[in-house]
Design a protein around this motif. Structure first.
Motif, PDB file in Angstrom:
ATOM      1  N   ASP A  32      21.642 -19.697  80.904  1.00  0.00           N
ATOM      2  CA  ASP A  32      23.015 -19.306  81.222  1.00  0.00           C
ATOM      3  C   ASP A  32      23.303 -19.497  82.702  1.00  0.00           C
ATOM      4  O   ASP A  32      24.352 -19.999  83.093  1.00  0.00           O
ATOM      5  CB  ASP A  32      23.265 -17.838  80.845  1.00  0.00           C
ATOM      6  CG  ASP A  32      23.177 -17.609  79.343  1.00  0.00           C
ATOM      7  OD1 ASP A  32      23.734 -18.438  78.596  1.00  0.00           O
ATOM      8  OD2 ASP A  32      22.547 -16.632  78.931  1.00  0.00           O
ATOM      9  N   LEU A  33      22.365 -19.051  83.540  1.00  0.00           N
ATOM     10  CA  LEU A  33      22.506 -19.171  84.993  1.00  0.00           C
ATOM     11  C   LEU A  33      21.161 -19.575  85.568  1.00  0.00           C
ATOM     12  O   LEU A  33      20.155 -18.906  85.335  1.00  0.00           O
ATOM     13  CB  LEU A  33      22.956 -17.842  85.613  1.00  0.00           C
ATOM     14  CG  LEU A  33      23.034 -17.812  87.148  1.00  0.00           C
ATOM     15  CD1 LEU A  33      24.122 -18.763  87.661  1.00  0.00           C
ATOM     16  CD2 LEU A  33      23.289 -16.386  87.645  1.00  0.00           C
ATOM     17  N   ILE A  49      19.159 -20.031  89.003  1.00  0.00           N
ATOM     18  CA  ILE A  49      19.211 -19.645  90.413  1.00  0.00           C
ATOM     19  C   ILE A  49      18.160 -20.434  91.177  1.00  0.00           C
ATOM     20  O   ILE A  49      16.963 -20.328  90.898  1.00  0.00           O
ATOM     21  CB  ILE A  49      18.984 -18.128  90.596  1.00  0.00           C
ATOM     22  CG1 ILE A  49      20.051 -17.352  89.822  1.00  0.00           C
ATOM     23  CG2 ILE A  49      19.002 -17.759  92.073  1.00  0.00           C
ATOM     24  CD1 ILE A  49      19.838 -15.853  89.824  1.00  0.00           C
ATOM     25  N   THR A  86      24.948 -26.195  82.861  1.00  0.00           N
ATOM     26  CA  THR A  86      24.787 -24.767  83.085  1.00  0.00           C
ATOM     27  C   THR A  86      25.312 -24.379  84.448  1.00  0.00           C
ATOM     28  O   THR A  86      25.496 -25.231  85.327  1.00  0.00           O
ATOM     29  CB  THR A  86      23.300 -24.366  82.960  1.00  0.00           C
ATOM     30  OG1 THR A  86      23.192 -22.944  82.969  1.00  0.00           O
ATOM     31  CG2 THR A  86      22.479 -24.923  84.103  1.00  0.00           C
ATOM     32  N   ALA A  87      25.539 -23.093  84.643  1.00  0.00           N
ATOM     33  CA  ALA A  87      25.930 -22.592  85.960  1.00  0.00           C
ATOM     34  C   ALA A  87      24.704 -22.657  86.874  1.00  0.00           C
ATOM     35  O   ALA A  87      23.600 -22.285  86.482  1.00  0.00           O
ATOM     36  CB  ALA A  87      26.453 -21.174  85.853  1.00  0.00           C
ATOM     37  N   LEU A  97      23.361 -21.587  90.695  1.00  0.00           N
ATOM     38  CA  LEU A  97      23.550 -20.822  91.927  1.00  0.00           C
ATOM     39  C   LEU A  97      22.443 -21.175  92.895  1.00  0.00           C
ATOM     40  O   LEU A  97      21.266 -20.966  92.599  1.00  0.00           O
ATOM     41  CB  LEU A  97      23.536 -19.310  91.627  1.00  0.00           C
ATOM     42  CG  LEU A  97      23.573 -18.381  92.837  1.00  0.00           C
ATOM     43  CD1 LEU A  97      24.852 -18.571  93.644  1.00  0.00           C
ATOM     44  CD2 LEU A  97      23.412 -16.928  92.399  1.00  0.00           C
ATOM     45  N   LEU A 129      27.830 -21.509  94.159  1.00  0.00           N
ATOM     46  CA  LEU A 129      27.824 -21.433  92.707  1.00  0.00           C
ATOM     47  C   LEU A 129      28.617 -22.599  92.145  1.00  0.00           C
ATOM     48  O   LEU A 129      29.772 -22.802  92.513  1.00  0.00           O
ATOM     49  CB  LEU A 129      28.451 -20.119  92.234  1.00  0.00           C
ATOM     50  CG  LEU A 129      28.625 -19.968  90.721  1.00  0.00           C
ATOM     51  CD1 LEU A 129      27.269 -19.912  90.025  1.00  0.00           C
ATOM     52  CD2 LEU A 129      29.446 -18.731  90.398  1.00  0.00           C
ATOM     53  N   SER A 170      29.856 -23.670  88.589  1.00  0.00           N
ATOM     54  CA  SER A 170      29.968 -23.386  87.166  1.00  0.00           C
ATOM     55  C   SER A 170      29.744 -24.691  86.424  1.00  0.00           C
ATOM     56  O   SER A 170      29.948 -25.767  86.977  1.00  0.00           O
ATOM     57  CB  SER A 170      31.345 -22.819  86.840  1.00  0.00           C
ATOM     58  OG  SER A 170      31.540 -21.613  87.539  1.00  0.00           O
ATOM     59  N   ALA A 202      25.345 -13.611  91.982  1.00  0.00           N
ATOM     60  CA  ALA A 202      24.913 -13.576  90.582  1.00  0.00           C
ATOM     61  C   ALA A 202      25.643 -12.469  89.818  1.00  0.00           C
ATOM     62  O   ALA A 202      26.072 -12.669  88.672  1.00  0.00           O
ATOM     63  CB  ALA A 202      23.398 -13.377  90.498  1.00  0.00           C
ATOM     64  N   TRP A 219      29.179 -13.600  89.163  1.00  0.00           N
ATOM     65  CA  TRP A 219      29.179 -14.557  88.047  1.00  0.00           C
ATOM     66  C   TRP A 219      29.065 -13.820  86.711  1.00  0.00           C
ATOM     67  O   TRP A 219      29.777 -14.127  85.756  1.00  0.00           O
ATOM     68  CB  TRP A 219      28.027 -15.547  88.209  1.00  0.00           C
ATOM     69  CG  TRP A 219      27.835 -16.413  87.005  1.00  0.00           C
ATOM     70  CD1 TRP A 219      28.477 -17.583  86.712  1.00  0.00           C
ATOM     71  CD2 TRP A 219      26.957 -16.158  85.899  1.00  0.00           C
ATOM     72  NE1 TRP A 219      28.053 -18.066  85.489  1.00  0.00           N
ATOM     73  CE2 TRP A 219      27.125 -17.210  84.978  1.00  0.00           C
ATOM     74  CE3 TRP A 219      26.051 -15.137  85.608  1.00  0.00           C
ATOM     75  CZ2 TRP A 219      26.402 -17.264  83.786  1.00  0.00           C
ATOM     76  CZ3 TRP A 219      25.342 -15.191  84.426  1.00  0.00           C
ATOM     77  CH2 TRP A 219      25.525 -16.257  83.524  1.00  0.00           C
ATOM     78  N   VAL A 260      33.835 -16.381  89.486  1.00  0.00           N
ATOM     79  CA  VAL A 260      33.120 -17.546  90.009  1.00  0.00           C
ATOM     80  C   VAL A 260      33.629 -17.971  91.390  1.00  0.00           C
ATOM     81  O   VAL A 260      33.100 -18.901  91.973  1.00  0.00           O
ATOM     82  CB  VAL A 260      33.202 -18.729  89.022  1.00  0.00           C
ATOM     83  CG1 VAL A 260      32.508 -18.384  87.719  1.00  0.00           C
ATOM     84  CG2 VAL A 260      34.647 -19.143  88.768  1.00  0.00           C
TER      85      VAL A 260
END
Length: 202
Positions: free
Chosen positions: A60-61, A63, A83-84, A86, A101, A103, A161, A164, A169
């Motif tokens: 999903d995120l 990093i 995917t997102a 960061l 970030l 998106s 984070a 988000w 965003v």
């Protein structure tokens, strides 16, 4: 999922969540154990491999806290469309901390920001970032900034984070000065995709 193929060494102690009991252990495995102890209900997986060969599955995120520009560009090329992403890093010799970030398939990626910076746009500080060719970054025994700079980078990444996770965003690019002798060049905001970016426009 934590991905890191590096060992926790004495020079990491001042800028890492782990402490002396974890010396010489793989960072991902040691931090996974630490998190399981602190949050027994959390599902934590450690991958003690290079990110380029890690199988992450559905994300999903993602990093990126490596601070390695080449890895950030590679991650953007592989994941930015799906995917997102960061990215969080320390600017130059610790004068600022930044996060970006992107998106899924929207806005600029770390490589876009790199290309914009080369043209003088979206820089962290006025006058440019000083170049230090020995010890810049987190890879050596000497690091040209205090441990509090790493804490500020972690806090900025956590803020981004959490934003988000709550559907916020923007601002995509965030900058916090850590050296008061510099002046902020770019307020928090959006970074547009760079036309022809070799990472995210593939």
């Amino acid at each position: 999922t934590l991905v890191d193929n590096d060992q926790f060494l004495p020079q990491n102690v001042g800028r890492h969540r782990l402490g002396f009991p974890h010396l010489l252990r793989n960072k991902a495995e040691a931090l996974a154990d630490e998190l399981r102890n602190l949050m027994p209900g959390a599902s934590v997986r450690a991958l003690p491999v290079a990110v380029q060969v890690a199988y992450l599955g559905a994300v999903d995120l993602l990093i990126d806290a490596t601070g390695e520009e080449s890895i950030s560009h590679w991650l953007a090329g592989k994941y930015a469309a799906s995917t997102a992403l960061l990215s969080v890093w320390i600017e130059g010799p610790g004068i600022a901390v930044r996060s970006l970030l992107r998106s899924a398939n929207e806005g600029g990626c770390p490589r876009c920001l790199f290309e914009h910076n080369r043209q003088g746009r979206f820089r962290a500080v006025k006058g440019g970032t000083p170049q230090i060719y020995a010890g810049q970054g987190c890879e050596g025994l000497y690091v040209p900034f205090s441990a509090t700079v790493s804490l500020q980078a972690a806090a900025l990444g956590a803020d981004a984070a959490l934003a988000w996770a709550n559907g916020k965003v923007e601002p995509a690019l965030r900058t916090r000065l850590t050296d008061s002798s510099f002046e902020l060049a770019t307020p928090d905001g959006t970074v547009p995709a760079f036309e022809g970016c070799p990472a995210c426009s593939l």
